[in-house]
Design a protein around this motif. Structure first.
Motif, short mmCIF file in Angstrom:
data_model
loop_
_atom_site.label_atom_id
_atom_site.label_comp_id
_atom_site.label_asym_id
_atom_site.label_seq_id
_atom_site.Cartn_x
_atom_site.Cartn_y
_atom_site.Cartn_z
N GLY A 1 0.81 -1.22 0.00
CA GLY A 1 0.00 0.00 0.00
C GLY A 1 0.84 1.26 0.00
N LYS B 1 2.80 -7.60 10.70
CA LYS B 1 1.54 -6.90 10.97
C LYS B 1 0.47 -7.89 11.45
N ASP C 1 -8.76 1.57 -1.84
CA ASP C 1 -9.13 2.98 -2.04
C ASP C 1 -8.19 3.67 -3.02
N GLU C 2 -7.22 2.95 -3.47
CA GLU C 2 -6.24 3.45 -4.45
C GLU C 2 -6.54 4.81 -5.08
N TYR D 1 -9.34 10.68 -1.01
CA TYR D 1 -8.01 10.07 -0.90
C TYR D 1 -7.71 9.69 0.54
N GLU E 1 -6.08 6.12 4.07
CA GLU E 1 -5.30 6.01 5.31
C GLU E 1 -6.08 5.06 6.19
N GLU E 2 -5.39 4.09 6.80
CA GLU E 2 -6.14 2.96 7.36
C GLU E 2 -7.16 3.33 8.43
N ASN F 1 -5.01 -4.25 4.89
CA ASN F 1 -3.99 -4.55 3.90
C ASN F 1 -4.39 -4.07 2.52
N SER G 1 -1.15 -6.75 -1.57
CA SER G 1 -0.62 -7.56 -0.46
C SER G 1 -1.47 -8.79 -0.27
C1 LIG Z 1 -3.19 9.67 2.98
C2 LIG Z 1 -2.98 8.21 2.79
C3 LIG Z 1 -3.59 7.52 1.76
C4 LIG Z 1 -3.42 6.17 1.61
N1 LIG Z 1 -4.03 5.55 0.56
C5 LIG Z 1 -3.87 4.22 0.42
C6 LIG Z 1 -4.54 3.55 -0.64
O1 LIG Z 1 -5.24 4.16 -1.43
N2 LIG Z 1 -4.37 2.21 -0.75
C7 LIG Z 1 -3.60 1.50 0.13
O2 LIG Z 1 -3.49 0.31 0.00
N3 LIG Z 1 -2.96 2.11 1.14
C8 LIG Z 1 -3.08 3.45 1.31
N4 LIG Z 1 -2.45 4.07 2.35
C9 LIG Z 1 -1.66 3.26 3.28
C10 LIG Z 1 -2.57 2.68 4.35
O3 LIG Z 1 -2.68 3.58 5.43
C11 LIG Z 1 -2.04 1.39 4.92
O4 LIG Z 1 -0.73 1.59 5.32
C12 LIG Z 1 -2.07 0.25 3.96
O5 LIG Z 1 -3.35 0.06 3.45
C13 LIG Z 1 -1.61 -0.98 4.65
O6 LIG Z 1 -1.62 -2.05 3.77
P1 LIG Z 1 -0.28 -2.84 3.42
O7 LIG Z 1 0.42 -3.12 4.72
O8 LIG Z 1 -0.77 -4.06 2.77
O9 LIG Z 1 0.51 -1.96 2.54
C14 LIG Z 1 -2.61 5.45 2.51
C15 LIG Z 1 -1.99 6.13 3.54
C16 LIG Z 1 -2.16 7.49 3.69
C17 LIG Z 1 -1.48 8.18 4.82
#
Ligand SMILES: Cc1cc2nc3c(=O)[nH]c(=O)nc-3n(C[C@H](O)[C@H](O)[C@H](O)COP(=O)(O)O)c2cc1C
Ligand code: SF4
Ligand code: FES
Lengths: 320, 446
Positions: free
Chosen positions: B54, B63, B82-83, B168, B172-173, B207, B211
């Motif tokens: 992510g 995690k 939410d990409e 967007y 953030e989780e 996740n 992932s």
């Molecule tokens: C502002 C912001 C936007 C985020 N957008 C996404 C997103 O669109 N998709 C995503 O997978 N993680 C996004 N993240 C990261 C998530 O907070 C989170 O770390 C992630 O989903 C964890 O999944 P992973 O451990 O599989 O990477 C974003 C984080 C921030 C701070």
């Protein structure tokens, strides 16, 4: 009990205490400023970022410093933690940055703002702000709005501390008040002109650190420093009835809750001393109240220069 | 060139259950539920060295092992679909093409975590992908992969697909969790972390789509096999969404550790800069990561080959490195204006800041306005230093990393392309003309 050192002063506090509350137990000027945290409103804090401190030692067990500055209102102490606030240049610099952020879009309309003289943003700006501004853009503006028939919202002055949202959520039975929009465009709203009709909605005015929420029954009547604050009580079946009446001559200009050095309502009979809207807005006659005596305003605002105490009284109730 | 996720993306009908199953789909569920304990699955994921796709790259196995497991409290797995990061569109491709891969990953992962109700939170603008996923979920239910007592193993799982509102910040989780709970998508203060108190106060794992999908080959082939691909702590394959001035932009599945040079110029990948132009700069991991000038793209500051790995792309720190981030690989040719692009990113963050914390709310708006002026020939020299100072005051002082994400690109652009900012101050009129698009757009609508 856990031991924590803040600006070289050591104190033992209950586990789970936040750095800010530990600092408040020590008192004095090592207490970080807090614009959004409000101890009587669970869930507040973490937003304004004025209470940032530097943790130079995490704990006895893990002495590593914390890399980022931490928000003292929401970070709990660990045994052996060493915190720097006033003594950290990094904190001072970054706090000045936060204050600058809070002021760039602020209208700086203190001369016509009812909050002037008891405004936490004024105090904060005075202590941590710069003399000029680097902001050359247009400031964002919103039209003033009524929140019910007793409260005026000046969104221009709002710092989005979310305290009033928590009042709406926690003290009133139905939340019709929240935040609309995102980022720079975020605004407090009642969704929208939905009047807040609730016995305790007026407490929003007391928790607002700036002049964004003001009392319409008091608006433009007087500068606060011309008024004489007196502790007063009445028998009220809705609230404790313990308030402060602000008098000019024989007239009550406004009624507020009793607030402590941090601008928070004091506890009355073991509970947060919120007052009801009847006491705040409708009891403006001296006969409504039993006057207990002069109120010392326990913070360094203009009003605490208190011309209403005799010099002798003044000495006795030494201002902290 | 091994492909673990997109191996079958070109198979006609792969989005349907029948074809997916025929290609070996849902094997990981069979294997996990019939032959493995949840701990075994976790062990394989740990061995694989998989890191969160992510953006942050946090080890997935670790995690998962942090997930609190209090007696009698339900746990949840949330898939972050939410990409919304500019330049990132890999999850969309995966979900559009092979929706069952994500569902399979969700089942296997939920089994490992002991989650009986899981959610896919999908970006509000991806409504057609939502339809694809819902159809696939229905097929999975019909064929007994979801619901009660899956494969007679006693494991129950309900899977819901939930669309976001188009913000967007809901990626953030903790904001995602708030949004899923039906509230305004404001990030929460941490601690407590979701692993302890997430969705409805219950232990939760969030996740990324990729992932979760990667868990499928990890369980099928074993974590050790997965870890054989890659370099050092960057294991397995990674989806990269390449865009900008490339001869062949698109979504690629790469083996971790190929060189950036090969990725940009190789025949199997992007085939070089479009129209024979020269490379000017590259943002290798989505709009939030520092931009690299051409001389730091394929080589590090010390002259080593830059690899497509978490470590190599970060080599040199903020001075001369960047990050792998979310895999949004944006390439700029010699004609592109860095100031305009920086302004464009800043505009995005100012628009997407949730507005709770003052440094981000005020700082992102301020930077956007200053950059807007600079770009449109209204800037001064002092504005450049002002920008550098504003982003220092935001960085690290906010509730969630969006503040940093807004600050870093500006800081890096000024660090590497200061001359271009100065040029905009000194050549106000030309600065406007040189920017493609904008002027003509304006005059066209006037
Ligand atoms: C502002 C912001 C936007 C985020 N957008 C996404 C997103 O669109 N998709 C995503 O997978 N993680 C996004 N993240 C990261 C998530 O907070 C989170 O770390 C992630 O989903 C964890 O999944 P992973 O451990 O599989 O990477 C974003 C984080 C921030 C701070
Ligand atoms: S950093 Fe920005 S997006 Fe994140 S909580 Fe603060 S205001 Fe919201
Ligand atoms: S008082 Fe701590 S962030 Fe506002």
């Amino acid at each position: 009990m856990v031991k924590v050192t803040i600006d070289d002063q050591v104190i033992e506090v209950e586990p789970g205490t936040t750095i800010l509350n530990a600092a408040r137990q020590i008192g004095g000027d090592i207490v970080p400023p807090a614009m959004c945290y409000y101890s009587k409103l669970p869930g507040t804090g973490g937003k304004c970022r004025t209470c940032l401190v530097e943790v130079v030692q995490g704990s006895e067990k893990d002495p590593r410093p914390m890399p980022k500055l931490m928000v003292s209102c929401s970070t709990t102490v660990q045994d052996g933690m060493v915190v720097r606030n006033k003594t950290s240049e990094r904190v001072q610099k970054n706090r000045a940055g936060v204050v600058e952020f809070l002021l760039i879009n602020h209208p700086l309309d203190c001369p016509i703002c009812d909050q002037a003289g008891e405004c936490h943003l004024q105090d904060l700006g005075f202590e941590n702000g710069g003399a000029g501004t680097r902001y050359e853009e247009e400031r964002r503006t919103f039209a003033p709005r009524d929140i019910g028939n007793k409260i005026k919202l000046h969104m221009n002055r709002c710092i989005l501390c979310y305290r009033c949202v928590h009042v709406a959520k926690q003290l009133t039975d139905q939340r019709v008040h929240g935040v609309l929009n995102r980022g720079e465009h975020a605004e407090i709203s009642t969704y929208i002109e939905n009047a807040i009709e609730n016995d305790f909605s007026g407490n929003m005015i007391d928790v607002c650190p700036v002049g964004a929420l003001t009392d319409k029954t008091f608006r433009f009547k007087s500068r606060v420093w011309f008024l004489k604050p007196l502790n007063a009580s009445c028998s009220c079946n809705k609230c404790s009835g313990k308030a402060v009446v602000w008098m000019f001559g024989d007239e009550i200009y406004r009624v507020t809750a009793r607030k402590d050095a941090y601008g928070e309502v004091e506890e009355q009979d073991g509970k947060a001393g919120w007052i009801c809207n009847d006491c705040r807005f409708d009891k403006k006659d001296v006969h409504n109240w039993q006057i207990e005596g002069p109120r010392v305003i326990n913070r360094h605002s203009v009003i605490s220069q208190g011309h209403y105490l005799s010099p002798r009284q003044h000495d006795q109730k030494k201002i902290k | 060139m091994r492909r673990l996720l997109l191996e079958h993306d070109q198979v006609p009908g792969i989005e349907t259950y029948e074809v997916y199953r025929k290609q070996g789909g849902y094997r990981s569920v069979e294997k996990a539920l019939k032959k493995m304990s949840p701990e075994d699955v976790l062990e394989e994921v740990k061995k694989s060295g998989l890191r969160g796709r992510g953006g942050a790259g946090f080890p997935t196995g670790m995690k998962w092992s942090f997930l609190a497991k209090p007696e009698g409290v339900p746990r949840h797995l949330l898939c972050n679909a939410d990409e919304s990061e500019p330049g990132t569109f890999k999850d969309r491709y995966l979900m559009e093409k092979i929706p069952h891969l994500l569902i399979e990953g969700m089942i296997t992962s939920s089994y490992a975590l002991g989650a009986n109700v899981s959610y896919i939170y999908i970006r509000g603008e991806y409504m057609w992908v939502l339809d694809i996923l819902e159809k696939a979920v229905a097929e999975a239910y019909d064929n007994g992969w979801l619901g009660k007592n899956i494969l007679g193993s006693g494991f129950d799982l309900d899977l819901y697909v939930c669309p976001g509102g188009g913000a967007y910040i809901c990626g953030e989780e903790t904001a995602l969790i708030e949004s899923l709970e039906g509230k305004r998508g404001n990030p929460r203060m941490k601690p407590p972390f979701p692993a302890v108190a997430g969705l409805w106060g219950r232990p939760t794992v969030v996740n990324n789509v990729e992932s979760i999908a990667a868990v499928v080959p990890i369980v099928n082939d074993g974590g050790d096999e997965y870890a054989k691909i890659g370099v050092g702590r960057s294991t397995g394959t990674k989806l990269i969404s390449a865009c900008g001035n490339l001869e062949r932009p698109g979504v690629y599945e790469i083996e971790m550790g190929i060189t950036v040079e090969e990725f940009i110029y190789g025949d199997d990948y992007c085939r070089g800069i479009a129209k024979g132009k020269k490379l000017k700069a590259c943002v290798p991991g989505g709009s939030s990561v520092p931009i690299l000038p051409h001389y730091l793209v394929t080589k590090t500051a010390t002259g080593e080959d830059r690899l497509m790995t978490y470590e190599s792309l970060a080599e040199g720190g903020f001075e001369s490195g960047s990050m792998l981030g979310s895999g949004g690989f944006i390439v700029f040719d010699e004609d592109q204006c860095i100031v305009r692009n920086t302004w464009n990113f800043a505009r995005f963050y100012a628009h997407e800041s949730c507005g709770q914390c003052s440094p981000c709310r005020e700082g992102t708006g301020w930077m956007e306005k200053v950059l807007n002026r600079l770009e449109h020939g209204q800037g001064n020299m002092r504005d450049i230093d002002l920008l550098a100072d504003i982003n220092k005051k935001i960085e690290g002082n906010t509730i969630c990393p969006l503040g940093d994400a807004a600050a870093w690109p500006v800081a890096a652009a000024i660090r590497h392309f200061r001359d271009e900012f100065e040029w905009h101050v000194n050549h106000r009129e030309e600065a406007q003309k040189r920017n493609y698009g904008l002027i003509s757009e304006k005059t066209a609508s006037a």
